[in-house]
Design a protein around this motif. Sequence first.
Motif, PDB file in Angstrom:
ATOM      1  N   GLN A 160     -77.123 -38.402  21.468  1.00  0.00           N
ATOM      2  CA  GLN A 160     -76.633 -37.796  20.227  1.00  0.00           C
ATOM      3  C   GLN A 160     -76.395 -36.298  20.430  1.00  0.00           C
ATOM      4  OE1 GLN A 160     -79.465 -37.957  17.020  1.00  0.00           O
ATOM      5  NE2 GLN A 160     -78.085 -37.013  15.564  1.00  0.00           N
ATOM      6  N   LYS A 161     -77.332 -35.613  21.090  1.00  0.00           N
ATOM      7  CA  LYS A 161     -77.180 -34.178  21.344  1.00  0.00           C
ATOM      8  C   LYS A 161     -75.988 -33.921  22.265  1.00  0.00           C
ATOM      9  CE  LYS A 161     -80.315 -32.858  18.694  1.00  0.00           C
ATOM     10  NZ  LYS A 161     -79.869 -32.304  17.429  1.00  0.00           N
ATOM     11  N   SER A 162     -75.794 -34.777  23.252  1.00  0.00           N
ATOM     12  CA  SER A 162     -74.652 -34.638  24.153  1.00  0.00           C
ATOM     13  C   SER A 162     -73.345 -34.786  23.383  1.00  0.00           C
ATOM     14  CB  SER A 162     -74.714 -35.674  25.273  1.00  0.00           C
ATOM     15  OG  SER A 162     -75.804 -35.434  26.119  1.00  0.00           O
ATOM     16  N   MET A 163     -73.292 -35.775  22.491  1.00  0.00           N
ATOM     17  CA  MET A 163     -72.081 -35.983  21.696  1.00  0.00           C
ATOM     18  C   MET A 163     -71.806 -34.798  20.777  1.00  0.00           C
ATOM     19  SD  MET A 163     -70.758 -38.706  22.784  1.00  0.00           S
ATOM     20  CE  MET A 163     -69.488 -38.949  21.568  1.00  0.00           C
ATOM     21  N   GLU A 164     -72.851 -34.230  20.181  1.00  0.00           N
ATOM     22  CA  GLU A 164     -72.676 -33.052  19.334  1.00  0.00           C
ATOM     23  C   GLU A 164     -72.132 -31.885  20.154  1.00  0.00           C
ATOM     24  OE1 GLU A 164     -76.489 -32.345  17.513  1.00  0.00           O
ATOM     25  OE2 GLU A 164     -76.388 -34.196  16.342  1.00  0.00           O
ATOM     26  N   LEU A 165     -72.639 -31.706  21.341  1.00  0.00           N
ATOM     27  CA  LEU A 165     -72.188 -30.632  22.222  1.00  0.00           C
ATOM     28  C   LEU A 165     -70.737 -30.848  22.631  1.00  0.00           C
ATOM     29  CD1 LEU A 165     -72.942 -28.056  23.740  1.00  0.00           C
ATOM     30  CD2 LEU A 165     -73.801 -29.498  25.596  1.00  0.00           C
ATOM     31  N   ILE A 166     -70.378 -32.071  22.943  1.00  0.00           N
ATOM     32  CA  ILE A 166     -68.991 -32.385  23.317  1.00  0.00           C
ATOM     33  C   ILE A 166     -68.060 -32.107  22.148  1.00  0.00           C
ATOM     34  CG2 ILE A 166     -67.420 -34.297  23.847  1.00  0.00           C
ATOM     35  CD1 ILE A 166     -69.774 -35.462  25.547  1.00  0.00           C
ATOM     36  N   ARG A 167     -68.449 -32.527  20.941  1.00  0.00           N
ATOM     37  CA  ARG A 167     -67.616 -32.263  19.756  1.00  0.00           C
ATOM     38  C   ARG A 167     -67.439 -30.764  19.523  1.00  0.00           C
ATOM     39  NH1 ARG A 167     -70.912 -36.416  17.441  1.00  0.00           N
ATOM     40  NH2 ARG A 167     -69.788 -38.364  17.527  1.00  0.00           N
ATOM     41  N   LEU A 168     -68.520 -30.018  19.669  1.00  0.00           N
ATOM     42  CA  LEU A 168     -68.460 -28.569  19.500  1.00  0.00           C
ATOM     43  C   LEU A 168     -67.528 -27.944  20.536  1.00  0.00           C
ATOM     44  CD1 LEU A 168     -69.495 -25.981  18.098  1.00  0.00           C
ATOM     45  CD2 LEU A 168     -71.351 -25.969  19.788  1.00  0.00           C
ATOM     46  N   ASN A 169     -67.658 -28.367  21.780  1.00  0.00           N
ATOM     47  CA  ASN A 169     -66.793 -27.834  22.842  1.00  0.00           C
ATOM     48  C   ASN A 169     -65.331 -28.185  22.603  1.00  0.00           C
ATOM     49  OD1 ASN A 169     -68.872 -26.585  24.201  1.00  0.00           O
ATOM     50  ND2 ASN A 169     -69.171 -28.253  25.652  1.00  0.00           N
ATOM     51  N   LEU A 170     -65.072 -29.417  22.152  1.00  0.00           N
ATOM     52  CA  LEU A 170     -63.689 -29.811  21.863  1.00  0.00           C
ATOM     53  C   LEU A 170     -63.122 -28.996  20.706  1.00  0.00           C
ATOM     54  CD1 LEU A 170     -63.840 -33.682  22.264  1.00  0.00           C
ATOM     55  CD2 LEU A 170     -62.611 -32.061  23.717  1.00  0.00           C
ATOM     56  N   LYS A 171     -63.937 -28.764  19.708  1.00  0.00           N
ATOM     57  CA  LYS A 171     -63.495 -27.969  18.560  1.00  0.00           C
ATOM     58  C   LYS A 171     -63.196 -26.537  18.999  1.00  0.00           C
ATOM     59  CE  LYS A 171     -64.819 -27.030  13.804  1.00  0.00           C
ATOM     60  NZ  LYS A 171     -65.852 -27.225  12.789  1.00  0.00           N
ATOM     61  N   THR A 172     -64.043 -25.983  19.855  1.00  0.00           N
ATOM     62  CA  THR A 172     -63.840 -24.632  20.370  1.00  0.00           C
ATOM     63  C   THR A 172     -62.551 -24.550  21.177  1.00  0.00           C
ATOM     64  OG1 THR A 172     -66.216 -24.255  20.442  1.00  0.00           O
ATOM     65  CG2 THR A 172     -64.855 -22.795  21.778  1.00  0.00           C
ATOM     66  N   VAL A 173     -62.314 -25.526  22.032  1.00  0.00           N
ATOM     67  CA  VAL A 173     -61.098 -25.552  22.846  1.00  0.00           C
ATOM     68  C   VAL A 173     -59.873 -25.682  21.956  1.00  0.00           C
ATOM     69  CG1 VAL A 173     -59.797 -26.956  24.512  1.00  0.00           C
ATOM     70  CG2 VAL A 173     -62.201 -26.423  24.940  1.00  0.00           C
ATOM     71  N   GLU A 174     -59.957 -26.535  20.949  1.00  0.00           N
ATOM     72  CA  GLU A 174     -58.829 -26.724  20.036  1.00  0.00           C
ATOM     73  C   GLU A 174     -58.539 -25.437  19.263  1.00  0.00           C
ATOM     74  OE1 GLU A 174     -55.596 -28.574  18.784  1.00  0.00           O
ATOM     75  OE2 GLU A 174     -56.977 -29.388  20.256  1.00  0.00           O
ATOM     76  N   THR A 175     -59.582 -24.734  18.849  1.00  0.00           N
ATOM     77  CA  THR A 175     -59.402 -23.469  18.134  1.00  0.00           C
ATOM     78  C   THR A 175     -58.742 -22.433  19.039  1.00  0.00           C
ATOM     79  OG1 THR A 175     -61.324 -23.913  16.757  1.00  0.00           O
ATOM     80  CG2 THR A 175     -60.591 -21.620  16.888  1.00  0.00           C
ATOM     81  N   LYS A 176     -59.203 -22.352  20.270  1.00  0.00           N
ATOM     82  CA  LYS A 176     -58.598 -21.413  21.230  1.00  0.00           C
ATOM     83  C   LYS A 176     -57.138 -21.757  21.450  1.00  0.00           C
ATOM     84  CE  LYS A 176     -62.736 -20.339  23.922  1.00  0.00           C
ATOM     85  NZ  LYS A 176     -63.402 -20.516  25.232  1.00  0.00           N
TER      86      LYS A 176
END
Length: 138
Positions: free
Chosen positions: A108-124
């Motif tokens: 679950q923590k890994s998935m949250e981290l992946i979602r956060l990273n994807l959101k950050t990349v998408e924002t950039k």
Amino acid sequence: MIDYQKLIHFFDEYTCFYESMVSEENNKLKILLSNDLKSIEENILVQQVNAKRMENMENRRIALFDSMQLGQYSFRQIIEKIEEDKTVLQGYYTRIDHAIQQIKYMNQKSMELIRLNLKTVETKKTNTDYGYDMKGAR
């Protein structure tokens, strides 16, 4: 007929397997936190292998239970059903349950981290598409 020794041997192996998967999940989380793309890509392959290993272990469990006419029972129900080595099996059940809970939590923590990273990349990516750099300048 239930071969108690075979059942105990299998649950020893089953328990050790899932406890080793806890270590693998912990390693995956550390790699994700490192943001090292090469390590993340390599770990994806490891995770695919581990998923196949889990599937094989579950197939072995199902086959063993079926061969002992226990296919319709959960591990907890088997413990309640039998008399021999109940304490040993309860110990394995506790360890397996603990390992599975840890795996779920770290996944679950890994998935949250992946979602956060994807959101950050998408924002950039979105900000770059409009001519802005990370400082907001054009």
